[in-house]
Design a protein around this motif. Structure first.
Motif, PDB file in Angstrom:
ATOM      1  N   ILE A   1       0.847  -1.203   0.000  1.00 50.42           N
ATOM      2  CA  ILE A   1       0.000   0.000   0.000  1.00 50.42           C
ATOM      3  C   ILE A   1       0.876   1.244   0.000  1.00 50.42           C
ATOM      4  CG2 ILE A   1      -1.743   1.292   1.303  1.00 50.42           C
ATOM      5  CD1 ILE A   1      -2.699  -1.480   2.342  1.00 50.42           C
ATOM      6  N   ALA A   2       1.960   1.227   0.769  1.00 52.52           N
ATOM      7  CA  ALA A   2       2.878   2.374   0.822  1.00 52.52           C
ATOM      8  C   ALA A   2       3.493   2.630  -0.550  1.00 52.52           C
ATOM      9  CB  ALA A   2       3.971   2.123   1.862  1.00 52.52           C
ATOM     10  N   ALA A   3       3.850   1.581  -1.253  1.00 47.35           N
ATOM     11  CA  ALA A   3       4.454   1.744  -2.578  1.00 47.35           C
ATOM     12  C   ALA A   3       3.449   2.332  -3.558  1.00 47.35           C
ATOM     13  CB  ALA A   3       4.960   0.403  -3.088  1.00 47.35           C
ATOM     14  N   ILE A   4       2.227   1.826  -3.517  1.00 47.98           N
ATOM     15  CA  ILE A   4       1.191   2.328  -4.429  1.00 47.98           C
ATOM     16  C   ILE A   4       0.877   3.793  -4.130  1.00 47.98           C
ATOM     17  CG2 ILE A   4      -1.238   2.093  -5.068  1.00 47.98           C
ATOM     18  CD1 ILE A   4      -0.852  -0.964  -4.596  1.00 47.98           C
ATOM     19  N   LEU A   5       0.698   4.107  -2.851  1.00 48.47           N
ATOM     20  CA  LEU A   5       0.410   5.497  -2.475  1.00 48.47           C
ATOM     21  C   LEU A   5       1.557   6.423  -2.846  1.00 48.47           C
ATOM     22  CD1 LEU A   5      -1.354   5.109   0.988  1.00 48.47           C
ATOM     23  CD2 LEU A   5      -2.378   5.752  -1.202  1.00 48.47           C
ATOM     24  N   SER A   6       2.754   5.954  -2.639  1.00 48.56           N
ATOM     25  CA  SER A   6       3.921   6.769  -2.958  1.00 48.56           C
ATOM     26  C   SER A   6       3.965   7.088  -4.448  1.00 48.56           C
ATOM     27  CB  SER A   6       5.192   6.031  -2.541  1.00 48.56           C
ATOM     28  OG  SER A   6       6.326   6.794  -2.844  1.00 48.56           O
ATOM     29  N   GLY A   7       3.646   6.106  -5.266  1.00 48.53           N
ATOM     30  CA  GLY A   7       3.680   6.326  -6.716  1.00 48.53           C
ATOM     31  C   GLY A   7       2.498   7.123  -7.232  1.00 48.53           C
TER      32      GLY A   7
ATOM     33  N   VAL B   1      -0.166   8.870  -5.448  1.00 49.01           N
ATOM     34  CA  VAL B   1      -0.541  10.130  -4.804  1.00 49.01           C
ATOM     35  C   VAL B   1       0.583  11.161  -4.892  1.00 49.01           C
ATOM     36  CG1 VAL B   1      -1.229  11.188  -2.620  1.00 49.01           C
ATOM     37  CG2 VAL B   1      -2.168   8.978  -3.273  1.00 49.01           C
ATOM     38  N   ALA B   2       1.776  10.751  -4.528  1.00 51.08           N
ATOM     39  CA  ALA B   2       2.877  11.718  -4.454  1.00 51.08           C
ATOM     40  C   ALA B   2       3.718  11.766  -5.724  1.00 51.08           C
ATOM     41  CB  ALA B   2       3.764  11.381  -3.259  1.00 51.08           C
ATOM     42  N   HIS B   3       3.416  10.901  -6.674  1.00 49.57           N
ATOM     43  CA  HIS B   3       4.188  10.810  -7.926  1.00 49.57           C
ATOM     44  C   HIS B   3       5.671  10.576  -7.655  1.00 49.57           C
ATOM     45  CE1 HIS B   3       0.666  11.832 -10.211  1.00 49.57           C
ATOM     46  NE2 HIS B   3       0.468  12.902  -9.446  1.00 49.57           N
ATOM     47  N   GLU B   4       5.932   9.827  -6.613  1.00 47.50           N
ATOM     48  CA  GLU B   4       7.315   9.466  -6.270  1.00 47.50           C
ATOM     49  C   GLU B   4       7.590   8.070  -6.818  1.00 47.50           C
ATOM     50  OE1 GLU B   4       9.619  11.274  -4.833  1.00 47.50           O
ATOM     51  OE2 GLU B   4       8.360  12.993  -4.350  1.00 47.50           O
ATOM     52  N   TRP B   5       7.782   7.980  -8.119  1.00 51.01           N
ATOM     53  CA  TRP B   5       7.932   6.673  -8.766  1.00 51.01           C
ATOM     54  C   TRP B   5       9.227   5.979  -8.366  1.00 51.01           C
ATOM     55  CZ3 TRP B   5       3.462   5.235 -10.110  1.00 51.01           C
ATOM     56  CH2 TRP B   5       2.528   6.167 -10.565  1.00 51.01           C
ATOM     57  N   THR B   6      10.259   6.731  -8.094  1.00 44.81           N
ATOM     58  CA  THR B   6      11.517   6.123  -7.653  1.00 44.81           C
ATOM     59  C   THR B   6      11.329   5.473  -6.284  1.00 44.81           C
ATOM     60  OG1 THR B   6      12.755   7.826  -8.842  1.00 44.81           O
ATOM     61  CG2 THR B   6      13.962   6.542  -7.195  1.00 44.81           C
ATOM     62  N   ASP B   7      10.689   6.184  -5.371  1.00 47.53           N
ATOM     63  CA  ASP B   7      10.422   5.622  -4.041  1.00 47.53           C
ATOM     64  C   ASP B   7       9.531   4.389  -4.152  1.00 47.53           C
ATOM     65  OD1 ASP B   7      11.906   7.663  -2.989  1.00 47.53           O
ATOM     66  OD2 ASP B   7      10.195   8.791  -2.175  1.00 47.53           O
ATOM     67  N   ALA B   8       8.504   4.482  -5.007  1.00 43.54           N
ATOM     68  CA  ALA B   8       7.592   3.355  -5.179  1.00 43.54           C
ATOM     69  C   ALA B   8       8.345   2.140  -5.712  1.00 43.54           C
ATOM     70  CB  ALA B   8       6.460   3.730  -6.117  1.00 43.54           C
ATOM     71  N   ALA B   9       9.234   2.354  -6.676  1.00 46.21           N
ATOM     72  CA  ALA B   9      10.012   1.251  -7.253  1.00 46.21           C
ATOM     73  C   ALA B   9      10.939   0.636  -6.206  1.00 46.21           C
ATOM     74  CB  ALA B   9      10.814   1.746  -8.451  1.00 46.21           C
ATOM     75  N   ILE B  10      11.577   1.465  -5.418  1.00 43.28           N
ATOM     76  CA  ILE B  10      12.472   0.952  -4.377  1.00 43.28           C
ATOM     77  C   ILE B  10      11.696   0.142  -3.349  1.00 43.28           C
ATOM     78  CG2 ILE B  10      13.956   1.640  -2.442  1.00 43.28           C
ATOM     79  CD1 ILE B  10      14.899   3.997  -4.228  1.00 43.28           C
ATOM     80  N   ILE B  11      10.532   0.668  -2.943  1.00 49.29           N
ATOM     81  CA  ILE B  11       9.707  -0.073  -1.969  1.00 49.29           C
ATOM     82  C   ILE B  11       9.294  -1.422  -2.559  1.00 49.29           C
ATOM     83  CG2 ILE B  11       7.505  -0.097  -0.744  1.00 49.29           C
ATOM     84  CD1 ILE B  11       7.811   2.984  -0.496  1.00 49.29           C
ATOM     85  N   MET B  12       8.873  -1.441  -3.826  1.00 50.39           N
ATOM     86  CA  MET B  12       8.458  -2.699  -4.456  1.00 50.39           C
ATOM     87  C   MET B  12       9.615  -3.695  -4.563  1.00 50.39           C
ATOM     88  SD  MET B  12       5.282  -2.685  -4.785  1.00 50.39           S
ATOM     89  CE  MET B  12       5.131  -4.196  -5.698  1.00 50.39           C
ATOM     90  N   ILE B  13      10.807  -3.203  -4.866  1.00 49.84           N
ATOM     91  CA  ILE B  13      11.971  -4.090  -4.931  1.00 49.84           C
ATOM     92  C   ILE B  13      12.234  -4.709  -3.558  1.00 49.84           C
ATOM     93  CG2 ILE B  13      14.491  -4.132  -5.206  1.00 49.84           C
ATOM     94  CD1 ILE B  13      14.072  -2.043  -7.482  1.00 49.84           C
ATOM     95  N   VAL B  14      12.163  -3.895  -2.521  1.00 54.55           N
ATOM     96  CA  VAL B  14      12.370  -4.404  -1.159  1.00 54.55           C
ATOM     97  C   VAL B  14      11.286  -5.417  -0.799  1.00 54.55           C
ATOM     98  CG1 VAL B  14      12.350  -3.763   1.286  1.00 54.55           C
ATOM     99  CG2 VAL B  14      13.630  -2.378  -0.347  1.00 54.55           C
ATOM    100  N   VAL B  15      10.034  -5.135  -1.168  1.00 52.89           N
ATOM    101  CA  VAL B  15       8.928  -6.047  -0.870  1.00 52.89           C
ATOM    102  C   VAL B  15       9.122  -7.375  -1.608  1.00 52.89           C
ATOM    103  CG1 VAL B  15       6.447  -6.408  -1.221  1.00 52.89           C
ATOM    104  CG2 VAL B  15       7.269  -4.260  -0.272  1.00 52.89           C
TER     105      VAL B  15
END
Length: 106
Positions: free
Chosen positions: A64-70, A72-86
């Motif tokens: 959920i954090a990765a999806i929201l990050s990408g 809502v906040a348009h932070e695609w790099t953060d979302a990608a990093i979170i997904m890689i960690v997950v």
């Protein structure tokens, strides 16, 4: 309430259970108990596939954090990093489960 055999003498338990210390149950008594209680076996659960165990690892707030990050906040790099960690966490979780299951079999 279940009987507490551990509080009784051996001879009382043997008599109560209609058995023998030397020979065990008679064939007739074994047949009666089999008919009354059924076979002495455990019901096995259906085993989960490796894929399903992998999918189960994703029941996590981090998705959920990765999806929201990408989104809502348009932070695609953060979302990608979170997904890689997950995903790495899911792979390691499946491996760890497999290792623990193998160890419990021995």
């Amino acid at each position: 309430m279940a009987r507490k055999y551990y509080t009784e003498t051996i001879s009382d338990v043997v008599e109560n259970l209609n058995t023998s210390i030397d020979t065990g149950l008679s064939g007739e008594e074994a047949k009666k108990r089999l008919a009354k209680y059924g076979p002495n076996s455990l019901v096995s659960k259906k085993k989960k596939s490796m894929f399903m165990r992998f999918v189960d690892q994703f029941k996590d707030f981090m998705i959920i954090a990765a999806i929201l990050s990408g989104v809502v906040a348009h932070e695609w790099t953060d979302a990608a990093i979170i997904m890689i960690v997950v995903i790495l966490n899911a792979v390691l979780g499946v491996i760890q489960e497999a290792v623990l299951k193998l160890r419990s079999m021995h």
